[in-house]
Design a protein around this motif. Structure first.
Motif, mmCIF file in Angstrom:
data_model
loop_
_atom_site.group_PDB
_atom_site.id
_atom_site.type_symbol
_atom_site.label_atom_id
_atom_site.label_comp_id
_atom_site.label_asym_id
_atom_site.label_seq_id
_atom_site.Cartn_x
_atom_site.Cartn_y
_atom_site.Cartn_z
ATOM 1 N N PHE A 80 -32.941 4.660 -1.320
ATOM 2 C CA PHE A 80 -32.229 5.934 -1.441
ATOM 3 C C PHE A 80 -30.908 5.813 -2.179
ATOM 4 O O PHE A 80 -30.383 6.791 -2.702
ATOM 5 C CB PHE A 80 -31.992 6.541 -0.046
ATOM 6 C CG PHE A 80 -30.898 5.871 0.737
ATOM 7 C CD1 PHE A 80 -29.584 6.293 0.635
ATOM 8 C CD2 PHE A 80 -31.177 4.788 1.573
ATOM 9 C CE1 PHE A 80 -28.570 5.659 1.347
ATOM 10 C CE2 PHE A 80 -30.177 4.162 2.283
ATOM 11 C CZ PHE A 80 -28.866 4.595 2.166
ATOM 12 N N LYS A 81 -30.354 4.597 -2.222
ATOM 13 C CA LYS A 81 -29.039 4.426 -2.836
ATOM 14 C C LYS A 81 -29.049 4.731 -4.328
ATOM 15 O O LYS A 81 -27.998 4.951 -4.915
ATOM 16 C CB LYS A 81 -28.523 3.015 -2.572
ATOM 17 C CG LYS A 81 -28.226 2.761 -1.101
ATOM 18 C CD LYS A 81 -27.578 1.411 -0.887
ATOM 19 C CE LYS A 81 -27.214 1.180 0.567
ATOM 20 N NZ LYS A 81 -28.408 0.757 1.361
ATOM 21 N N ASP B 182 -29.484 -3.966 -1.281
ATOM 22 C CA ASP B 182 -29.886 -2.746 -1.978
ATOM 23 C C ASP B 182 -28.767 -2.097 -2.784
ATOM 24 O O ASP B 182 -29.001 -1.580 -3.873
ATOM 25 C CB ASP B 182 -30.453 -1.730 -0.977
ATOM 26 C CG ASP B 182 -31.871 -2.088 -0.564
ATOM 27 O OD1 ASP B 182 -32.475 -2.992 -1.189
ATOM 28 O OD2 ASP B 182 -32.392 -1.469 0.376
ATOM 29 N N PRO C 262 -32.453 6.030 9.528
ATOM 30 C CA PRO C 262 -32.155 4.602 9.706
ATOM 31 C C PRO C 262 -30.754 4.326 9.176
ATOM 32 O O PRO C 262 -30.417 4.730 8.063
ATOM 33 C CB PRO C 262 -33.222 3.916 8.847
ATOM 34 C CG PRO C 262 -34.340 4.922 8.737
ATOM 35 C CD PRO C 262 -33.638 6.256 8.686
ATOM 36 N N THR C 263 -29.939 3.650 9.945
ATOM 37 C CA THR C 263 -28.497 3.639 9.686
ATOM 38 C C THR C 263 -27.887 2.243 9.721
ATOM 39 O O THR C 263 -28.224 1.428 10.583
ATOM 40 C CB THR C 263 -27.808 4.518 10.760
ATOM 41 O OG1 THR C 263 -28.239 5.863 10.566
ATOM 42 C CG2 THR C 263 -26.305 4.466 10.647
ATOM 43 N N ASN D 118 -24.245 1.449 7.481
ATOM 44 C CA ASN D 118 -22.846 1.821 7.288
ATOM 45 C C ASN D 118 -22.579 3.295 7.521
ATOM 46 O O ASN D 118 -21.466 3.768 7.298
ATOM 47 C CB ASN D 118 -22.404 1.450 5.871
ATOM 48 C CG ASN D 118 -21.662 0.131 5.848
ATOM 49 O OD1 ASN D 118 -20.908 -0.166 6.783
ATOM 50 N ND2 ASN D 118 -21.863 -0.648 4.820
ATOM 51 N N LEU D 119 -23.588 4.045 7.911
ATOM 52 C CA LEU D 119 -23.439 5.468 8.238
ATOM 53 C C LEU D 119 -23.254 6.364 7.017
ATOM 54 O O LEU D 119 -22.912 7.535 7.174
ATOM 55 C CB LEU D 119 -22.242 5.701 9.180
ATOM 56 C CG LEU D 119 -22.476 5.456 10.672
ATOM 57 C CD1 LEU D 119 -21.131 5.446 11.408
ATOM 58 C CD2 LEU D 119 -23.368 6.536 11.280
ATOM 59 N N GLY D 120 -23.486 5.855 5.812
ATOM 60 C CA GLY D 120 -23.314 6.680 4.620
ATOM 61 C C GLY D 120 -24.360 7.787 4.567
ATOM 62 O O GLY D 120 -24.045 8.975 4.440
ATOM 63 N N ASN D 121 -25.618 7.383 4.676
ATOM 64 C CA ASN D 121 -26.711 8.345 4.609
ATOM 65 C C ASN D 121 -26.653 9.300 5.806
ATOM 66 O O ASN D 121 -26.916 10.499 5.671
ATOM 67 C CB ASN D 121 -28.031 7.563 4.596
ATOM 68 C CG ASN D 121 -29.108 8.243 3.795
ATOM 69 O OD1 ASN D 121 -28.878 9.261 3.135
ATOM 70 N ND2 ASN D 121 -30.304 7.688 3.864
ATOM 71 N N ALA E 138 -30.696 -4.362 5.061
ATOM 72 C CA ALA E 138 -29.723 -3.408 4.485
ATOM 73 C C ALA E 138 -28.974 -2.638 5.574
ATOM 74 O O ALA E 138 -28.051 -1.891 5.287
ATOM 75 C CB ALA E 138 -30.425 -2.436 3.543
ATOM 76 N N MET E 139 -29.400 -2.815 6.814
ATOM 77 C CA MET E 139 -28.712 -2.174 7.941
ATOM 78 C C MET E 139 -27.978 -3.210 8.801
ATOM 79 O O MET E 139 -27.571 -2.900 9.924
ATOM 80 C CB MET E 139 -29.721 -1.404 8.814
ATOM 81 C CG MET E 139 -30.280 -0.182 8.109
ATOM 82 S SD MET E 139 -31.879 0.427 8.721
ATOM 83 C CE MET E 139 -31.660 0.450 10.474
ATOM 84 N N ALA F 125 -36.369 2.956 1.973
ATOM 85 C CA ALA F 125 -36.792 2.071 0.882
ATOM 86 C C ALA F 125 -38.311 2.005 0.856
ATOM 87 O O ALA F 125 -38.979 2.311 1.856
ATOM 88 C CB ALA F 125 -36.213 0.670 1.040
HETATM 89 C C1 LIG Z 1 -28.333 0.948 2.722
HETATM 90 C C2 LIG Z 1 -29.635 1.085 3.444
HETATM 91 C C3 LIG Z 1 -29.710 1.605 4.751
HETATM 92 C C4 LIG Z 1 -28.480 1.981 5.541
HETATM 93 O O1 LIG Z 1 -27.824 3.086 4.963
HETATM 94 P P1 LIG Z 1 -26.309 3.415 5.380
HETATM 95 O O2 LIG Z 1 -25.927 4.530 4.486
HETATM 96 O O3 LIG Z 1 -25.520 2.165 5.115
HETATM 97 O O4 LIG Z 1 -26.317 3.767 6.809
HETATM 98 C C5 LIG Z 1 -30.954 1.758 5.310
HETATM 99 N N1 LIG Z 1 -32.077 1.393 4.668
HETATM 100 C C6 LIG Z 1 -32.044 0.893 3.420
HETATM 101 C C7 LIG Z 1 -33.316 0.508 2.766
HETATM 102 C C8 LIG Z 1 -30.834 0.725 2.747
HETATM 103 O O5 LIG Z 1 -30.802 0.227 1.515
#
Ligand SMILES: *Cc1c(COP(=O)(O)O)cnc(C)c1O
Length: 432
Positions: free
Chosen positions: A103-104, A135, A245-246, A248-251, A299-300, A380
């Motif tokens: 998603f990033k 990621d 799924p979390t 850093n709490l950005g999403n 990534a979490m 992802a």
């Molecule tokens: C970055 C990431 C997360 C966590 O997202 P945050 O915004 O950091 O909470 C979860 N899943 C995947 C695949 C990521 O790349």
């Protein structure tokens, strides 16, 4: 619209300077002075159209205003489909069709487009320094690849990302340099922070970061929640509930922001891996950052979620109000494995390890008799974590097209000692 710092010691500033600065000068995170209301927004035809409508209020006073349509069209050029799963009311919000299959990609591309549009033509090259657990670095590299006036330096922990994640970090070349650091993600982050705080280095070159504290990485993510929820309500007449799924709490902050803007989002539940700082807090404990633990959902792997300050500020620093707004549950590695193994039969899909944490929460809600419509956010594509996923499902997982393109490119990285002197020399040596 102005932006203020969560620490409260920075004068209100424009979106343009908040985007360029990243972190506020007082060390806090930028948040909008007020959250605009879009309660009567209607569904739009494309994700890019929705992104424009959601983001326009934040860019009402910005030199980017006239560029916003183009920036959204480029950043949101691939879809974020809401796929029904096998169970009644169960859905997957698939955010993995971008170049690095996570998603990033959306927000990294938005940030790159915004910074490129803000750039003064004769300005010196900006170095974007990113510490990544896998990621973020790939998404930022893909987003800035071959953009004039920018170079990207990635620091990733050697041996702690999946082989395909490593490929995604190493396959760019041109204006992207990748270093595999002999250390952990926390070491990479420490090195990056030290460089960003190094006044002499910053005098010698324009250095910035692109991590998830940047508003340019946060705000755009509200777009796919808005798009999915508006279309869902148009079709079913009710709000969509979200499981995110979390790390850093950005999403998750973006999902909350979309709900506070009045978009038809119901409950929001957060799934973490064994790094359970948030579940402990939401269960009534204090907020107690911990050292990071390595898990299958790498990534979490976050012990001190950087966006927590924003979440708290949005609830007037009132823990009771925040705990009433969201909940979080931890999912351990054994459960992640069980979920991946069972998902093809139970849900009709193969999830990545991060998405699996969300699927587990969904299963728990259903077991408790919850009948509301839920969307698990698929952060992802499972093909990116093939060494974990393939043995559990017993077959190869085919990468989506954009990821396959990236995997076909040659890859290389420089080894870097876990030592600031070594990083400093590399950054200086490559100075222009
Ligand atoms: C970055 C990431 C997360 C966590 O997202 P945050 O915004 O950091 O909470 C979860 N899943 C995947 C695949 C990521 O790349």
């Amino acid at each position: 619209m102005n932006f203020i710092s969560t620490h409260g010691n920075t004068p209100p500033t424009s979106i343009d300077s908040a985007l360029v600065a990243g972190l506020a000068p007082d060390g806090g995170l930028y948040v909008p002075e007020r959250i605009p209301a879009l309660a009567d927004m209607r569904p739009r035809a494309t994700l890019a159209d929705t992104a424009y409508a959601v983001l326009a209020p934040y860019f009402a006073v910005s030199s980017l205003r006239d560029h916003l349509t183009d920036i959204c069209a480029q950043a949101f050029s691939f879809d974020a489909p809401l796929r029904p799963l096998a169970g009644e009311g169960d859905h997957l919000l698939e955010l993995f069709y971008g170049p690095t299959a996570a998603f990033k990609d959306y927000a990294a591309r938005f940030l790159a487009g915004a910074l490129a549009a803000l750039r003064v033509p004769e300005a010196p090259t900006t170095t974007i320094l990113v510490a990544t657990s896998g990621d973020t670095g790939a998404a930022v590299a893909a987003a800035f690849h071959r953009r004039p006036g920018f170079e990207v330096v990635i620091l990733y922990p050697d041996g702690r990302v999946s082989p395909r994640q490593a490929h995604g970090l190493e396959c760019w070349g041109d204006n992207v340099r990748t270093f595999r650091v002999a250390g952990s993600f926390d070491d990479c982050q420490r090195l990056a922070k030290q460089a960003l705080a190094d006044e002499a280095l910053r005098r010698a070159r324009a250095l910035t970061s692109a991590n998830s504290i940047s508003l340019g990485r946060l705000l755009p993510q509200a777009a796919y929640y808005a798009h999915a929820a508006l279309r869902f309500r148009a079709e079913h007449g009710v709000a969509l509930n979200l499981i995110v799924p979390t790390g850093n709490l950005g999403n998750a902050c973006a999902a909350l922001l979309a709900r506070r803007m009045g978009l038809p989002i119901g409950d929001i539940r957060l799934a973490t891996n064994a790094n359970d700082v948030l579940p402990r807090y939401f269960a009534g404990g204090g907020y107690a950052p911990q050292p990071t633990r390595a898990t299958l959902a790498n990534a979490m792997d976050v012990g001190a979620p950087s966006n927590f300050e924003r979440l708290r500020q949005w609830h007037d620093n009132d823990d009771g109000a925040l705990r009433a707004a969201v909940r979080a549950d931890a999912v351990d590695d054994a459960t992640i494995r069980d979920i991946i193994h069972a998902a093809p039969v139970r849900h009709g899909i193969v999830p990545c390890p991060h998405t699996a944490t969300g699927l587990h929460l969904l299963e728990r809600l259903r077991a408790q008799g919850d009948t509301r419509p839920w969307a698990v956010v698929a952060t992802a594509h499972p093909a990116k974590f093939e060494t974990i996923v393939e043995p559990l499902v017993g077959h190869a997982v085919v990468p989506p097209r954009a990821l396959a393109d990236c995997l076909r490119r040659p890859a290389s990285a420089h080894a870097l000692a876990n030592d600031y002197g070594a990083l400093h020399r590399r950054l200086q040596a490559e100075n222009r």
